[in-house]
Design a protein around this motif. Structure first.
Motif, short mmCIF file in Angstrom:
data_model
loop_
_atom_site.label_atom_id
_atom_site.label_comp_id
_atom_site.label_asym_id
_atom_site.label_seq_id
_atom_site.Cartn_x
_atom_site.Cartn_y
_atom_site.Cartn_z
N UNK A 1 -0.27 -4.81 -4.22
CA UNK A 1 0.77 -3.96 -4.75
C UNK A 1 0.30 -3.26 -6.03
N UNK A 2 -0.29 -4.06 -6.92
CA UNK A 2 -0.72 -3.51 -8.21
C UNK A 2 -1.72 -2.39 -8.00
N UNK A 3 -2.60 -2.59 -7.04
CA UNK A 3 -3.64 -1.60 -6.81
C UNK A 3 -3.09 -0.37 -6.12
N UNK A 4 -2.00 -0.54 -5.36
CA UNK A 4 -1.49 0.57 -4.55
C UNK A 4 -0.64 1.55 -5.35
N UNK A 5 -0.24 1.18 -6.54
CA UNK A 5 0.56 2.13 -7.33
C UNK A 5 -0.29 3.30 -7.80
N UNK A 6 0.21 4.49 -7.49
CA UNK A 6 -0.53 5.65 -7.98
C UNK A 6 -0.02 6.05 -9.35
N UNK A 7 1.23 5.72 -9.56
CA UNK A 7 1.81 6.01 -10.87
C UNK A 7 1.21 5.05 -11.90
N UNK A 8 0.65 5.60 -12.95
CA UNK A 8 -0.09 4.80 -13.91
C UNK A 8 0.77 3.73 -14.58
N UNK A 9 1.99 4.13 -14.98
CA UNK A 9 2.85 3.16 -15.66
C UNK A 9 3.25 2.03 -14.74
N UNK A 10 3.56 2.41 -13.52
CA UNK A 10 3.92 1.37 -12.54
C UNK A 10 2.74 0.44 -12.30
N UNK A 11 1.56 1.04 -12.24
CA UNK A 11 0.34 0.26 -12.04
C UNK A 11 0.16 -0.75 -13.19
N UNK A 12 0.35 -0.25 -14.41
CA UNK A 12 0.18 -1.14 -15.56
C UNK A 12 1.17 -2.30 -15.51
#
Lengths: 530, 298, 319
Positions: A466-477
């Motif tokens: 999931x963490x890796x699949x976020x393209x949105x930077x904030x969501x990824x963080x």
């Protein structure tokens, strides 16, 4: 009577002998003390003649480690990347110390809205050190072979790649099977290595590193020197130094003595026994000490094969038994407490979260609750660098809560074969630069990955994907933040410290960055100061 | 060897008390000095089994490299905050154990091999000697590294490695002189009296090469401690929690600026022990060979 | 004579073969292999056995052994697995520093210990021999790495007379080359000289009680003269053995000294290759060292015959 006389005589002789031993001891003591004082004198001459040194276009740098070979495709050791990454090899993009990604061999790139397609515009006018021009075909070749490398640093990030194509000589299109927020960042490290087409078939593969960087890998003598010379056809700003003379010196005492004597300009890393000598350099105005910010954490981990450790209370008990503050002594306090496995520790998703602070009472209570009051742990450790000392500290701390630790010292490769790949161990300790993503089932890290996943923790794997699949930077963080916390909560791997690596150099050397990307000892901007 | 005075010295006369005293006084002073030193170390080792100031391998990480005289630490602490006195006592135990066991075993086995080869059939001598040479040629450091990798670093590993390193040395040193003595006229004569080879070796060869063996023993003893230190230096030696002088000494090389005095503690311990064994060896040699006590006191 | 040479040669080969088996078996006891060493902790969770296949590590041990032996017999010492370096070339490159170290060590320590040992034996009853005893005791007891470190600090860092480390090939710059090995040779020689001095002293003390010494003195020779003329010659018999042994010990000591003084020599090659699981390199190297020492010892045995007329007269020289 005669015998007695002789005996007396010889008694006097021996007395004399002892006096001489004592005198020698005192003399030796004096000389070693004087040595550290007059060190300054001898180096004063060196540094008070900057005019001569300023002219020198050769920088002499000692390296503590040497790779088994220069086959970048197979060799996993940091030792290969330290002198060559950025200096000799370059990647598609460049990962800056602040975490931003800037152009390198790709002038620009675009990511599709769904995060699946990356289109790279390849820089023109870039030459490899063999004189050939770099084009999209080389990049495609490089990405394809990197994905197949037995070295997980190269191959793991390419796991989600569906295709790599070159529509024209200056364009490369990479399509992913699923979005990966870390993919581009990884192309700024080993996964983004670009080599000339068919380099893998070259007989020189093991003998040199081939790339497009500002320095040419020009001469290598095993166990002696690696000489880099400035690449006059370099596409970017040319570095100041014409020659970088790397010396392989694994004995840190010898390296630091050579630096004191003015024979070397820079000791690139102090990793082992030299650590206690660093302080004397910090107070010496002839030298400059920089601390490379942590991209290595010291951590201990538990074997998934041990029955006792399947009980989370036992793992928690072990985690609570670790006194991290105290363990910093191993690095002469050139380290920070780190409960989370975040590498480099400057990543924005790092925090002070520490699920299991030092609490021996709680540790004992947990062991009792779990019914493992007489726990015994097999602890193989590596017999060099900081590992024996760390082992001693951990052993003492675990013993204090009633755990019996059976330590055994092994040489590095036996240790890797037994613990890392063989799984014959209870717990291990290592200093490593692997980020959290490598701890997934496919990442190659014990205990959750290599060789055959002994245990893939679903909770962790889900979060990882999931963490890796976020393209949105904030969501990824945010997801990464949750991920590292979850990882710490699991207590399979207990991070202990983020280690700062001292770099010691003559006071007038400047421009050596203190954040190292992909272990590189980046000399692109190095020069003489005033 | 045929000096008459020597023979008189050997003749057993009435062993009155005064004569015994005289005999004892006639023993070389080196024997006493060496004996005293070694007894001292043995005493320390024995005490270490009952009492040490601190438990083995107790780290005081808040009190690292405390200078000598720090309350609670008479000689200070080392790099990991271990009490120096405790370390020295436990180090004495392990260093003496490693070096004594390895020297005794290597000397015994090596000498036995050497004498057997020297006394063996002429046809066999050469190939057997070459085998010993092969053992010598095998870099000891390599054997030690492999054993350490196989068994894990520790006391036993160090002992086995040193034994493997030293057996060929002891054997090789013995072969030449033993053969030389076996070729002497009076030894050959012994055969004609019907003496068997083992008898000749025990009664003629061994006494004659004993000075050499004593030197060898004392040198090998020191070598054992030094090999142990060298293995520690190369990262394949004794590991914590085992204390050893060699490891202690090795650790102090990075403390030249921080605590330069630390090197002297294990250093002096090693020098004194070596001295003790050398003196003891010299003394023994003199005592066993009365002729020499007159002509050239060792 | 021809028969004698043939027999010597045969024994040499026999001993070397036994040695080769020992080395081969010994090295197979190490954990991990060169693939472990190359991939380190970065091994991807994929099947890497093809790497072992490529390097020939999957072959049965007996095949590996015979292949290696066959190569050696043809004069090919092999190539390293990871770097693909020719072992012979690499060895020749590293022979320089080690040869300078060991030969330098012998040049310094043999004459010095003969002088010191004889001096100490002649003056055994006098205080001045105590100096020699102290020197040898300390010399024997102080680890080489410490001596090296103190030398480097004193002469390299403090006085700046000599380099603290590094090696310059003799062919490149003879003067600098010699300068670069002075400290290592000195460090190495201290221990060796001390040990050897003790043997010399013992041998001399033994010899000085022999009848022929007495008769020499009776013929009007001074004690010192007799010792130097007859003593050294006769004491040299056990000493030749010890000197040959010291050569082996010198190589062992060289490993440490090469580390302390950053010399890319044979000793380091053994250590590095063992740690890196470059077993072919270690095997071939150990084999060459064995052959060198076997040949040296063979010569020593011949020398025995010449030095000791008793043996020469009674035995054939060929053992």
């Amino acid at each position: 009577m005669k015998a007695i006389q002789i005996a007396r005589k010889s008694g006097r002789r021996r007395g004399f002998a002892f006096a001489i031993v004592a005198a020698l001891a005192v003399a030796a003591c004096g000389s070693s003390d004087d040595a550290s004082e007059t060190v300054e004198d001898s180096t004063t001459e060196e540094t008070t003649a900057p005019s001569e040194e300023a002219k020198s276009t050769t920088l002499i740098v000692t390296l503590a480690q040497e790779p088994a070979s220069w086959d970048y495709y197979t060799v996993g050791a940091n030792a290969l990347r330290v002198p060559t990454f950025y200096n000799v090899s370059e990647s598609i993009v460049e990962l800056r110390p602040d975490g931003t990604i800037v152009p390198m061999l790709a002038e620009s790139w675009e990511m599709s809205a769904d995060g699946l397609v990356y289109t790279f515009k390849i820089r023109s006018g870039v030459k490899f050190h063999d004189g050939t021009d770099m084009d999209s075909a080389d990049v495609v070749y490089s990405m394809k072979i990197n994905a197949k490398s037995p070295n997980s640093k190269l191959s793991a990030p390419h796991a989600y790649v569906a295709s790599v194509t070159a529509p024209d000589a200056s364009t490369v299109v990479i399509t992913l099977k699923q979005p990966s927020s870390t993919y581009l960042k990884n192309l700024g490290m080993s996964a983004g290595y670009v080599v000339p087409e068919n380099w893998l078939d070259s007989p020189d593969l093991t003998l040199k590193v081939m790339g497009t960087g500002p320095f040419v890998f020009s001469d290598y003598k095993a166990d002696t020197t690696l000489t880099l010379t400035r690449f006059e056809d370099y596409w970017g700003a040319k570095p100041y130094f014409e020659v970088i003379d790397f010396r392989f010196i694994d004995d840190e005492t010898a390296a630091l003595n050579g630096l004191l004597a003015g024979e070397y300009d820079v000791v690139s890393k102090v990793l082992a026994e030299g650590i206690e000598r660093v302080e004397s350099f910090t107070t010496d105005s002839k030298f400059k000490v920089q601390f490379e910010s942590a991209n290595e954490n010291s951590f201990m981990w538990l074997s998934v094969k041990e029955k006792a450790f399947k009980d989370i209370r036992v793992r928690q008990a072990i985690a609570h038994a670790i006194n991290r503050e105290e363990a910093l002594a191993v690095y002469d306090n050139y380290a920070d407490v780190a409960c989370l496995l975040v590498i480099p520790d400057a990543e924005p998703y790092n925090s002070d979260y520490c699920p299991y602070p030092y609490d021996p009472e709680k540790s004992k209570a947990l062991l009792k609750e779990a019914g493992y009051e007489n726990l015994e742990i097999d602890f193989p450790f590596v017999t060099v660098a900081s590992h024996p000392f760390t082992m001693e500290v951990l052993t003492q701390q675990l013993t204090a809560v009633g755990i019996k630790v059976n330590s055994r010292g092994l040489d590095l490769n036996t240790w890797i074969a037994e613990t890392w790949t063989g799984g014959v161990y209870g717990m291990g300790e290592v200093r490593d630069s692997a980020d959290i993503l490598q701890w997934g089932c496919k990442g190659g890290r014990n205990p959750l990955g290599n060789p055959k996943p002994g245990l893939c923790i679903k909770e962790f794997e889900d979060q990882l994907a999931k963490a890796d699949a976020f393209i949105n930077y904030d969501e990824h963080l945010k997801a990464m933040n949750t991920l590292v916390k979850t990882f710490a909560d699991l207590a399979w791997v207990n991070s202990i410290a983020a280690v700062k690596v001292p770099q010691i150099m003559k006071a007038n050397v400047t421009g050596i960055p203190t954040v190292s990307i992909n272990n590189a000892f980046d000399l692109r901007t190095a020069t003489w100061g005033n | 060897m045929s000096d008459t005075s020597t023979i008189t010295a050997h003749t057993p006369e009435d062993v009155s008390v005064s004569r015994l005293r005289k005999r004892l006084r006639a023993l070389p002073i080196t024997l006493y000095l060496g004996g005293t030193l070694i007894s001292l170390f043995v005493f320390v080792v024995l005490v270490s089994f009952i009492w040490t100031p601190y438990p083995a391998n107790k780290l005081n990480l808040a009190n690292r490299m405390a200078p000598p005289g720090t309350p609670g630490f008479l000689l200070g602490t080392d790099r990991a905050g271990r009490d120096v006195i405790t370390e020295l006592m436990l180090g004495a135990r392990n260093s003496l154990y490693v070096s004594v066991v390895s020297t005794v075993v290597a000397m015994f086995v090596g000498t036995l091999i050497g004498l057997s080869i020297a006394g063996s059939n002429k046809m066999l001598q050469r190939p057997l000697t070459r085998l010993v040479d092969t053992g010598l040629a095998l870099p000891g450091i390599l054997t030690a590294m492999v054993i350490a990798a196989k068994l894990g670093a520790g006391n036993t590993t160090a002992t086995i490695a040193i034994i493997a390193w030293q057996i060929p040395v002891a054997a090789r040193v013995t072969i030449g002189p033993a053969r030389q003595i076996l070729a002497l006229d009076y030894v050959e004569a012994a055969y004609s009296y019907g003496r068997k080879k083992p008898y000749v070796i025990r009664h003629h060869v061994l006494p004659n090469i004993s000075p050499l063996l004593i030197v060898l023993g004392s040198v090998m003893f020191a070598a054992a401690i030094l090999i142990e230190a060298a293995l520690a230096f190369l990262g394949v030696g004794v590991q914590p929690p085992t204390s050893s002088w060699g490891r202690f000494l090795n650790e102090t090389q990075s403390l030249l600026e921080a605590a330069p005095y630390l090197m002297f503690f294990p250093g002096i311990a090693i020098v004194l022990t070596t001295l003790g064994f050398n003196l003891l060896g010299d003394g023994l040699r003199t005592a066993l060979d009365p002729q020499q006590s007159r002509s050239g006191l060792a | 004579m021809l028969k004698h040479i043939f027999r010597s040669f045969f024994t040499l080969i026999f001993a070397a073969l036994v040695g080769s088996v020992v080395v081969f078996v010994l090295l197979r006891q190490l954990g991990g292999d060169v693939v472990t060493a190359m991939l380190g902790k970065e091994a991807a969770p994929i099947d890497v056995s093809y790497l072992r296949e490529e390097l020939g590590l999957n072959q049965p041990l007996i095949v590996q052994y015979l292949n290696w032996l066959g190569d050696i017999a043809r004069g090919d010492l092999g190539t390293s697995y990871a770097m693909k370096l020719d072992v012979f070339t690499e060895m020749m490159r590293r022979l320089g520093p080690t040869a300078m170290l060991t030969i330098g060590g012998l040049i310094v320590s043999v004459p010095l210990s003969l002088i010191l040992g004889t001096y100490s034996a002649i003056n055994a009853k006098k205080i001045r021999s105590g100096f020699v005893d102290v020197f040898t005791t300390v010399g024997i007891a102080v680890p080489t790495f410490w001596v090296g470190l103190l030398f480097a600090l004193l002469f390299g860092v403090r006085l700046g007379w000599l380099p603290t480390g590094g090696y310059i090939p003799f062919t490149e710059d003879p003067l600098q080359s010699i300068r670069s090995v002075i400290l290592p040779v000195a460090a190495l020689s201290l221990g060796v000289t001390s040990v050897f001095t003790r043997y010399v002293r013992t041998a001399m003390l033994d010899v000085m009680n022999e009848d022929f010494m007495r008769s020499a003195m009776a013929r009007g020779r001074t004690r010192r003269g007799a010792a130097i003329i007859h003593g050294v010659r006769n004491a040299s018999i056990p000493l030749v053995t010890v000197a040959a042994l010291q050569f082996g010990q010198l190589i062992a000591g060289a490993v440490v000294v090469e580390n302390v003084f950053v010399l890319p020599g044979i000793g380091r090659l053994i250590v590095i290759s063992t740690l890196g699981r470059e077993v072919v390199v270690v095997q071939s190297l150990a084999m060459v060292l064995m052959l060198i020492i076997l040949i040296l010892n063979f010569l020593v045995d011949i020398a025995y015959g010449f030095l000791d007329p008793r043996i020469r007269d009674k035995e054939s020289v060929d053992v």
